[in-house]
Design an enzyme around this catalytic site. Structure first.
Site, PDB file in Angstrom:
ATOM      1  N   VAL A  13       0.828  -1.205   0.000  1.00  0.00           N
ATOM      2  CA  VAL A  13       0.000   0.000   0.000  1.00  0.00           C
ATOM      3  C   VAL A  13       0.866   1.261   0.000  1.00  0.00           C
ATOM      4  O   VAL A  13       0.665   2.174  -0.808  1.00  0.00           O
ATOM      5  CB  VAL A  13      -0.943  -0.004   1.223  1.00  0.00           C
ATOM      6  N   LYS A  78       9.139  -4.409   4.519  1.00  0.00           N
ATOM      7  CA  LYS A  78       8.993  -4.584   5.959  1.00  0.00           C
ATOM      8  C   LYS A  78      10.333  -4.406   6.659  1.00  0.00           C
ATOM      9  O   LYS A  78      11.366  -4.883   6.200  1.00  0.00           O
ATOM     10  CB  LYS A  78       8.422  -5.974   6.256  1.00  0.00           C
ATOM     11  N   ASN A 105       9.798   1.617   8.470  1.00  0.00           N
ATOM     12  CA  ASN A 105       9.930   1.926   9.898  1.00  0.00           C
ATOM     13  C   ASN A 105      11.065   1.123  10.511  1.00  0.00           C
ATOM     14  O   ASN A 105      10.863   0.328  11.435  1.00  0.00           O
ATOM     15  CB  ASN A 105       8.623   1.610  10.636  1.00  0.00           C
ATOM     16  N   SER A 131       6.011   9.380   7.453  1.00  0.00           N
ATOM     17  CA  SER A 131       4.759   9.308   8.213  1.00  0.00           C
ATOM     18  C   SER A 131       3.617   9.899   7.407  1.00  0.00           C
ATOM     19  O   SER A 131       3.788  10.851   6.661  1.00  0.00           O
ATOM     20  CB  SER A 131       4.889  10.072   9.535  1.00  0.00           C
ATOM     21  N   GLY A 132       2.441   9.339   7.606  1.00  0.00           N
ATOM     22  CA  GLY A 132       1.249   9.847   6.945  1.00  0.00           C
ATOM     23  C   GLY A 132       0.362   8.746   6.413  1.00  0.00           C
ATOM     24  O   GLY A 132      -0.717   9.011   5.905  1.00  0.00           O
ATOM     25  N   GLY A 133       0.833   7.486   6.525  1.00  0.00           N
ATOM     26  CA  GLY A 133       0.038   6.366   6.072  1.00  0.00           C
ATOM     27  C   GLY A 133      -0.207   6.403   4.574  1.00  0.00           C
ATOM     28  O   GLY A 133       0.520   7.036   3.806  1.00  0.00           O
ATOM     29  N   HIS A 189       8.322  10.014  16.836  1.00  0.00           N
ATOM     30  CA  HIS A 189       7.018  10.444  16.310  1.00  0.00           C
ATOM     31  C   HIS A 189       5.970   9.371  16.595  1.00  0.00           C
ATOM     32  O   HIS A 189       4.867   9.662  17.063  1.00  0.00           O
ATOM     33  CB  HIS A 189       7.120  10.693  14.801  1.00  0.00           C
ATOM     34  N   ASN A 190       6.307   8.117  16.321  1.00  0.00           N
ATOM     35  CA  ASN A 190       5.355   7.033  16.528  1.00  0.00           C
ATOM     36  C   ASN A 190       5.052   6.823  18.010  1.00  0.00           C
ATOM     37  O   ASN A 190       3.928   6.497  18.380  1.00  0.00           O
ATOM     38  CB  ASN A 190       5.880   5.741  15.905  1.00  0.00           C
ATOM     39  N   GLU A 193       2.694   9.386  18.913  1.00  0.00           N
ATOM     40  CA  GLU A 193       1.421   8.983  18.305  1.00  0.00           C
ATOM     41  C   GLU A 193       0.682   7.990  19.200  1.00  0.00           C
ATOM     42  O   GLU A 193      -0.534   8.103  19.404  1.00  0.00           O
ATOM     43  CB  GLU A 193       1.698   8.369  16.939  1.00  0.00           C
ATOM     44  N   LYS A 263       2.737  -2.452  16.085  1.00  0.00           N
ATOM     45  CA  LYS A 263       3.771  -3.020  15.215  1.00  0.00           C
ATOM     46  C   LYS A 263       5.179  -2.903  15.781  1.00  0.00           C
ATOM     47  O   LYS A 263       6.133  -3.325  15.138  1.00  0.00           O
ATOM     48  CB  LYS A 263       3.707  -2.356  13.841  1.00  0.00           C
TER      49      LYS A 263
END
Length: 483
Positions: A13, A78, A105, A131-133, A189-190, A193, A263
């Site tokens: 994705v 991954k 990541n 970041s931002g999906g 950042h994560n 989040e 994750k």
């Protein structure tokens, strides 16, 4: 054959959307995805979907040959062994000066190792936290680039072309620092989040259980939050989630099992804090809350064994919950920046915190109004955490009483709010000029002769006491110890 300007490996994705973003930016792109026997080519299907604008390959040698020199290859695979495996598979087809960009990541320690190992072979490695999906990859992400500084000028235009832009025109993609700096900042950042999401979920849960608010009322609460200092992406989507119904008219959120997955990047943030000896309890509480949520069966059984008492305290007002959420959010963000400050000092990264806050203002998951204020605070005072800026000091002084009120009400009403509790404890620990740690150090000296410092002696002067003898007599059993 005309050579492509950029290569991209991994058409999941994120990878496929980033490739489309690159094409929109005017770059010619070659893509590769690992082929699977008996299945259609993912790379060929993507090339067809792009209208022939991208070249698709199932063979790494042909993929590498399709790229202009020096090659610039983005990996969207991954994190972990998969990154090392694709690098090893690519290396036979690369030349000195070629550049590999890891957009996943990855653990910052792995990135630092890869930078060093590949430089020995003349290959430049960049660790770019993205970041931002899905939406960010397609329309503009927040990108934190680090790694080999020799690569930055060669990949800057590529990465900034797929980054989000702020209202002032600044691009949400900047060079963070050498080695694993980019992926470290993305990891933090994560972690922030995690805390942000957990705090929002706790505000929702308190309003639901203590205040008996309906989903409509809670949605309205978050919409009002979004129009003020709490405004941001996560608040915005929360209001939308709480208004969503399925085809039968039932609230979708009410049908979702209360088990939250993760994750690993939040866990890495906590591990880094342990390694660097920085206190980040709000972030840690959010990570542990996800672990606890996963044990649904265990929680159900424990609920039967330990029946919770009926409510014994008045519900906090919606205004108090809003203020508590805001104060806790400030504290959680300050913990993340404190961790980055320590890492910058430890690893010699010289991180620019005003710049980091600026590139998080758009494109990323934690984008919010508050980041403008954080960036401005670091521009005013670069030597201290933003929490000591006059603006944030005033905001905390104003809102901390409400956080205390909400934490007390949640505790008395058995409403689980781990991150709210942790945020309050963090503030009290950080602002207490005295604590019980003197007794802890005395205990350490008693059983392990670990020594202690004294209030009536200069810092750095250590003492040891023969505690058994001191407790049994009035004689002085204190000895100064050289360290």
């Amino acid at each position: 054959m005309e050579l492509s300007q950029v290569g991209l490996v991994g058409l999941g994705v994120m990878g496929s959307n980033l490739a489309l973003n690159l094409l929109d930016g005017g770059f010619s792109v070659s893509v590769y995805n690992r082929p699977h026997a008996g299945k259609p080519s993912v790379a060929a299907a993507f090339a067809e979907r792009s209208g022939g604008n991208a070249k698709g390959f199932d063979d790494l040698s042909k993929f590498a040959a399709s790229l202009e020199r020096p090659r610039k290859i983005i990996l969207m695979v991954k994190a972990g062994n998969a990154v090392d495996e694709i690098i090893a598979s690519l290396k036979p087809f690369l030349e000195p000066g070629d550049i590999i960009i890891d957009g996943g990541n990855s653990d910052y320690r792995d990135t630092g190792r890869r930078v060093e190992d590949l430089e020995k072979e003349g290959i430049l490695f960049v660790g770019a936290g993205i970041s931002g999906g899905e939406e960010g990859a397609r329309h503009g992400a927040s990108i934190m680039a680090g790694g080999n500084p020799k690569a930055w000028t060669k990949v800057k235009s590529i990465l900034q072309s797929v980054a989000a832009k702020n209202s002032d025109g600044s691009v949400c993609c900047k060079w963070i620092g050498e080695g694993g700096a980019g992926h470290f900042v993305k990891m933090v950042h994560n972690g922030i989040e995690y805390a942000d999401m957990q705090l929002i979920s706790e505000a929702y849960f308190i309003l639901k259980t203590c205040n008996a608010f309906s989903n409509d009322q809670i949605a309205q609460f978050f919409e009002e939050c979004g129009r003020g200092a709490l405004g941001g992406y996560l608040i915005e989507i929360t209001a939308q989630i709480l208004k969503a119904k399925d085809g039968s008219g039932k609230w979708i959120v009410d049908s979702i099992l209360d088990t939250a997955s993760q994750k690993g990047t939040g866990k890495w943030t906590v591990e880094a804090a342990l390694d660097l000896q920085r206190s980040i309890p709000s972030i840690a509480a959010a990570v542990f809350a996800r672990f606890a949520s996963a044990d649904k069966a265990g929680r159900v059984e424990a609920r039967k064994a330990f029946l919770k008492p009926s409510a014994v305290s008045a519900a906090p007002s919606a205004d108090s919950v809003r203020a508590a959420l805001y104060a806790s959010k400030i504290l959680a963000y300050s913990q993340g920046f404190s961790l980055m400050e320590k890492a910058s000092e430890q690893f010699g990264w010289n991180l620019d915190f005003a710049s980091i806050a600026s590139i998080w203002r758009n494109g990323c998951i934690i984008r919010s109004v508050m980041l403008d204020k954080i960036s401005a605070a670091y521009k005013r005072q670069k030597s201290e955490n933003f929490i000591f800026d006059d603006y944030f000091k005033s905001e905390l002084v104003q809102n901390m009483p409400r956080l205390r009120e909400v934490v007390a009400a949640a505790a008395l009403n058995s409403a689980c709010a781990q991150a709210f509790f942790a945020s309050l404890a963090y503030f009290d620990a950080a602002t207490s000029d005295e604590s019980g740690a003197n007794l802890v150090q005395a205990q350490r000296d008693f059983f392990g002769a670990h020594t202690y410092e004294r209030v009536d002696s200069p810092r750095g002067m250590f003492f040891h006491t023969d505690w058994s003898a001191a407790a049994a007599s009035e004689k002085n059993q204190i000895q100064r110890v050289s360290k």
